[in-house]
Design a protein around this motif. Sequence first.
Motif, PDB file in Angstrom:
ATOM      1  N   GLY A 138     -89.106  53.176 -33.963  1.00  0.00           N
ATOM      2  CA  GLY A 138     -89.094  54.302 -33.034  1.00  0.00           C
ATOM      3  C   GLY A 138     -88.629  55.573 -33.709  1.00  0.00           C
ATOM      4  N   PHE A 139     -89.175  56.712 -33.279  1.00  0.00           N
ATOM      5  CA  PHE A 139     -88.991  57.957 -34.014  1.00  0.00           C
ATOM      6  C   PHE A 139     -88.566  59.112 -33.107  1.00  0.00           C
ATOM      7  N   SER A 140     -87.588  59.866 -33.587  1.00  0.00           N
ATOM      8  CA  SER A 140     -87.224  61.190 -33.059  1.00  0.00           C
ATOM      9  C   SER A 140     -86.875  61.179 -31.579  1.00  0.00           C
ATOM     10  N   ILE A 141     -85.874  60.388 -31.234  1.00  0.00           N
ATOM     11  CA  ILE A 141     -85.391  60.421 -29.852  1.00  0.00           C
ATOM     12  C   ILE A 141     -84.740  61.762 -29.543  1.00  0.00           C
ATOM     13  N   HIS A 142     -84.302  62.454 -30.581  1.00  0.00           N
ATOM     14  CA  HIS A 142     -83.880  63.847 -30.443  1.00  0.00           C
ATOM     15  C   HIS A 142     -85.034  64.720 -30.929  1.00  0.00           C
ATOM     16  N   GLY A 143     -85.580  65.512 -30.015  1.00  0.00           N
ATOM     17  CA  GLY A 143     -86.825  66.223 -30.310  1.00  0.00           C
ATOM     18  C   GLY A 143     -86.740  67.167 -31.485  1.00  0.00           C
ATOM     19  N   ASN A 144     -85.560  67.742 -31.743  1.00  0.00           N
ATOM     20  CA  ASN A 144     -85.442  68.656 -32.878  1.00  0.00           C
ATOM     21  C   ASN A 144     -85.006  67.947 -34.155  1.00  0.00           C
ATOM     22  N   GLU A 145     -85.074  66.620 -34.145  1.00  0.00           N
ATOM     23  CA  GLU A 145     -84.894  65.816 -35.358  1.00  0.00           C
ATOM     24  C   GLU A 145     -86.266  65.238 -35.695  1.00  0.00           C
ATOM     25  N   ALA A 146     -87.156  66.165 -36.024  1.00  0.00           N
ATOM     26  CA  ALA A 146     -88.595  65.895 -35.941  1.00  0.00           C
ATOM     27  C   ALA A 146     -89.187  65.205 -37.158  1.00  0.00           C
ATOM     28  N   SER A 147     -88.433  65.047 -38.234  1.00  0.00           N
ATOM     29  CA  SER A 147     -89.008  64.411 -39.419  1.00  0.00           C
ATOM     30  C   SER A 147     -89.456  62.991 -39.116  1.00  0.00           C
ATOM     31  N   SER A 181     -93.010  58.653 -30.761  1.00  0.00           N
ATOM     32  CA  SER A 181     -92.153  59.719 -30.243  1.00  0.00           C
ATOM     33  C   SER A 181     -91.352  59.190 -29.067  1.00  0.00           C
ATOM     34  N   PHE A 182     -90.067  58.955 -29.301  1.00  0.00           N
ATOM     35  CA  PHE A 182     -89.185  58.543 -28.223  1.00  0.00           C
ATOM     36  C   PHE A 182     -89.006  59.660 -27.193  1.00  0.00           C
ATOM     37  N   ASN A 183     -89.199  60.913 -27.598  1.00  0.00           N
ATOM     38  CA  ASN A 183     -88.872  62.065 -26.747  1.00  0.00           C
ATOM     39  C   ASN A 183     -90.009  63.091 -26.801  1.00  0.00           C
ATOM     40  N   PRO A 184     -91.096  62.831 -26.113  1.00  0.00           N
ATOM     41  CA  PRO A 184     -92.241  63.748 -26.172  1.00  0.00           C
ATOM     42  C   PRO A 184     -91.925  65.172 -25.724  1.00  0.00           C
ATOM     43  N   ASP A 185     -91.161  65.323 -24.652  1.00  0.00           N
ATOM     44  CA  ASP A 185     -90.890  66.673 -24.135  1.00  0.00           C
ATOM     45  C   ASP A 185     -90.055  67.485 -25.111  1.00  0.00           C
ATOM     46  N   ASN A 228     -80.583  59.274 -26.449  1.00  0.00           N
ATOM     47  CA  ASN A 228     -80.036  58.206 -27.270  1.00  0.00           C
ATOM     48  C   ASN A 228     -78.725  57.671 -26.701  1.00  0.00           C
ATOM     49  N   ARG A 229     -78.415  58.022 -25.482  1.00  0.00           N
ATOM     50  CA  ARG A 229     -77.263  57.436 -24.800  1.00  0.00           C
ATOM     51  C   ARG A 229     -77.708  56.656 -23.558  1.00  0.00           C
ATOM     52  N   ASP A 230     -79.019  56.477 -23.412  1.00  0.00           N
ATOM     53  CA  ASP A 230     -79.553  55.938 -22.160  1.00  0.00           C
ATOM     54  C   ASP A 230     -80.177  54.557 -22.310  1.00  0.00           C
ATOM     55  N   TRP A 231     -79.962  53.895 -23.455  1.00  0.00           N
ATOM     56  CA  TRP A 231     -80.562  52.572 -23.642  1.00  0.00           C
ATOM     57  C   TRP A 231     -79.950  51.542 -22.686  1.00  0.00           C
ATOM     58  N   LEU A 232     -78.681  51.674 -22.366  1.00  0.00           N
ATOM     59  CA  LEU A 232     -78.035  50.737 -21.456  1.00  0.00           C
ATOM     60  C   LEU A 232     -78.165  51.176 -19.994  1.00  0.00           C
ATOM     61  N   PRO A 233     -77.907  52.458 -19.662  1.00  0.00           N
ATOM     62  CA  PRO A 233     -78.066  52.884 -18.262  1.00  0.00           C
ATOM     63  C   PRO A 233     -79.509  52.955 -17.772  1.00  0.00           C
ATOM     64  N   GLY A 318     -75.163  51.692 -25.679  1.00  0.00           N
ATOM     65  CA  GLY A 318     -76.190  52.527 -25.063  1.00  0.00           C
ATOM     66  C   GLY A 318     -76.981  53.343 -26.055  1.00  0.00           C
ATOM     67  N   LYS A 319     -76.738  53.175 -27.361  1.00  0.00           N
ATOM     68  CA  LYS A 319     -77.493  53.885 -28.395  1.00  0.00           C
ATOM     69  C   LYS A 319     -78.601  52.984 -28.937  1.00  0.00           C
ATOM     70  N   GLY A 320     -79.657  53.631 -29.438  1.00  0.00           N
ATOM     71  CA  GLY A 320     -80.802  52.873 -29.917  1.00  0.00           C
ATOM     72  C   GLY A 320     -80.508  51.949 -31.073  1.00  0.00           C
ATOM     73  N   SER A 321     -79.569  52.335 -31.926  1.00  0.00           N
ATOM     74  CA  SER A 321     -79.263  51.512 -33.091  1.00  0.00           C
ATOM     75  C   SER A 321     -78.243  50.428 -32.778  1.00  0.00           C
ATOM     76  N   THR A 322     -77.634  50.457 -31.595  1.00  0.00           N
ATOM     77  CA  THR A 322     -76.591  49.493 -31.241  1.00  0.00           C
ATOM     78  C   THR A 322     -77.010  48.585 -30.096  1.00  0.00           C
ATOM     79  N   PHE A 323     -77.819  49.085 -29.184  1.00  0.00           N
ATOM     80  CA  PHE A 323     -78.322  48.273 -28.085  1.00  0.00           C
ATOM     81  C   PHE A 323     -78.952  46.963 -28.589  1.00  0.00           C
ATOM     82  N   PRO A 324     -79.756  46.977 -29.656  1.00  0.00           N
ATOM     83  CA  PRO A 324     -80.343  45.710 -30.113  1.00  0.00           C
ATOM     84  C   PRO A 324     -79.300  44.669 -30.516  1.00  0.00           C
ATOM     85  N   ASP A 325     -78.120  45.134 -30.962  1.00  0.00           N
ATOM     86  CA  ASP A 325     -77.128  44.212 -31.505  1.00  0.00           C
ATOM     87  C   ASP A 325     -76.556  43.254 -30.471  1.00  0.00           C
TER      88      ASP A 325
END
Length: 840
Positions: A138-147, A181-185, A228-233, A318-325
């Motif tokens: 998954g890529f760029s859940i923060h839209g201005n972290e666009a790389s 794109s995790f965050n299209p908008d 990136n704080r909404d994986w759990l809620p 609730g973060k993408g890198s920790t929710f899977p754990d």
Amino acid sequence: MKITRHILVILSCVFSIAFAKAQSNPTLVNPTLDYYLPQDISYDSKISKPQDVLGYVPGKWHVTHDKLVEYMRVLAQQSDRITIENRGYTFEDRPLLLLTITSPENHANLDSIQKEHLALSNSNEADVSNMPIVVYQGFSIHGNEASGSNAALLLAYYLAAAQGDEINNLLKNTVILFDPSFNPDGLQRFAGWVNQHKNKNVTPDGYDREYSEAWPGGRTNHYWFDMNRDWLPVQLPESQARIETFHNWMPNILTDHHEMGTNATFFFQPGIPSRTHPLTPAMNQQLTREIGNYHATELDKIGSLYYTEESYDDFYYGKGSTFPDVNGSIGILFEQASSRGHAQNSENGVLTFPFTVRNQYTAGISTLKAAVSMREKILNYHKDFYANARKEADNGAIIFGDHTDAGRTHALADILRRHKIEVKSLKNDVNRNGKTFKKGYAYIVPKNQKNSRLIKAMFEKRTQFQDSLFYDISAWTFPLAFDMDYDENASLNNAADRMSNSKTNEIQISDYAYLMPWNEYKTPKVLNSLLSKGIRSKVAMEPFSIEGRSYDYGTILIPVENQSLSKTALAELLFELQQDNKVNIYPVQSGLTTGIDLGSRQFRALKLPKVALLIGDGINPYDAGEIWHLFDQRYDIPLTKIDINDLNRRDLSKYNTIIVPNTYGSPENEVIDQLKAWTRDGGTLIGYRSALRWMSSSKMLPLEFRSTENPAENISFEQRSAFYGAQNIGGAIFETKLDRSHPIAFGFKDDQLPMFRNTRLFIEPHKDSFRNPITYTNSPLMSGYISDINLEALKNSVPFRHNNYGRGDVIGFTDNTQFRAFWYGTNKLLMNAIFFAEQM
């Protein structure tokens, strides 16, 4: 002086020559495809290159979401390795795409592969020897972290077009769930900004407008949430789509591609070992380290600097890198130093956008190489995770509910269901430890089910920690966030086989009045709808009883006489509102009660809220967005967003309520003077968090703040950051005591309320006790971390204050009552402040 000038001239020339050479380097701003992709293999000529669709090689411009979607659809059409699906839409109606990438042979057998893979979670007998590993990229859940999303263009092309034994082996042994794109908008908003401000001669000067986004920036989604704080809620449509995918597949690795400060390099997990959640197995971190060796190998090949285990953490699930754990998977965070545009000067030289894209692409490739090489080891870890979870699981159950509010109760149950957690209704009312759990208003969660560790993570209260530093919040206990009664030692004997929902009463036409208790979550929406239609409504300042039913503080009275609708039309409207919002409205035929009669002056007339929300520079966009979302999505209450810099050009007399979210510093004196004059004329000003500082200094809301002193004794220079960091309240849950007779507490059934806190604003209670309707208890910590000195300061302080100012009201909250949209339990505090301010 002459020597200094000479040196400056020389340095200037050196820089100019170096930059000129950099500008002439096509990899700086105008890369070719071979800058990113391996050239020792061939590529299928029938597969369109990114530039064939975009019109440029990725990295020259920031891809907009519509172009990203277009290219992904082209690849899916051209390649038998790729299928594509749209899982829903963002708030701005952008598609939430998922590509499934694997070998054509696997595609032909995908349903069977999925079924066998899910069996890993349920059986110790599953054979993994020939099973593909499932990787969610998954890529760029923060839209201005666009790389990340721009790298997705290249990685998708490589996976679709690359030829040879290596790619064939990779596709045979993996099923890749590819989320470009995790965050299209947010991505669309950011790409528009940097592209429209790009110079032909790319300027790496960080002062250039390209690198200074306008508020609120592109990081967030439509409502300015950090997703990136909404994986759990799972409160947002983007989150709901990806969580559905996650649980439908239970991937073994999930990668989350981010960016960080421009002067950094590249980070990959694991994070700081002492900041891993205790429910995460040690083997998870060992495998993460082993995967990290593959990242290091690939980044070494291209000469990129990196680091690991020195930052970030794996605590908040609730973060993408920790929710899977906590779900038997391995979450991996990538953080790339950000160009925040097309090129910026940094401590490591000119940081170009193509360079950041190449690093993200490289990490995507290294993840897949690790997955193939470690396939059986990781699959067996997944199987063992759930086998051990089954051994640990108790045979009991958790019961939760609020017998006065089905809305909040159902909302919590919905979150659990989104996580594929089994939730059962009650077959009969239950009383446990002085708490009433009512059929239709409560649920039972069996502990012995597949996601038992996830259940534990969502319900546990934790106050002991290995480390005192947290990258994010330290507590998120869901029944506390929802202000739910709950018991962790319930019996499954009370569970029903079939789901049952609360039922609303049938409304009979009344010739006299209707009563609506204020407890249900959606009652503010109903009241606003009535007032907007000109239906006169009043609020009860005291409890009373009539026709065999007791009514609490805050009950809404809707008289029949002198309304704009006929008796029949009013009854039809109330029935419609009741059914749509699942609230109870009761007809009564007399005004004579036990307690205050319906004609009493203790029923106070209410006004339609006309609300403005201040936004813009100096205001926290997260807090502002959560308020906007609450009004717009939950309560359908119109809200006007006014930029604080435009306030002096706006006629504020149109509004009777202005909300000021958390501010950075104080507004200009002219703004404060304007708000003071407006409030004196009868407005209600509601402020949050740091706004209380200037509201107090301006005498609108006089407060006395408690100070804390904690001298740094025996602290070394190396320890200084940890010392100061331990004094932060990153986010914990605390117990308060309510005065339920005060209008701010209307609708709460208990005199105890859990509240979220992540500030160090400690307010002394007023000398008049009735002015302290919400007070932290003497032992307030319920869940999470707080230092001893802060805990002492918090005891018996107050999180809420009200002040009459002229003919108006000023209300202040020390902390966010809408936190991340899942703090349902305190949403009504804001609604009470809006509807009942004049009664305070």
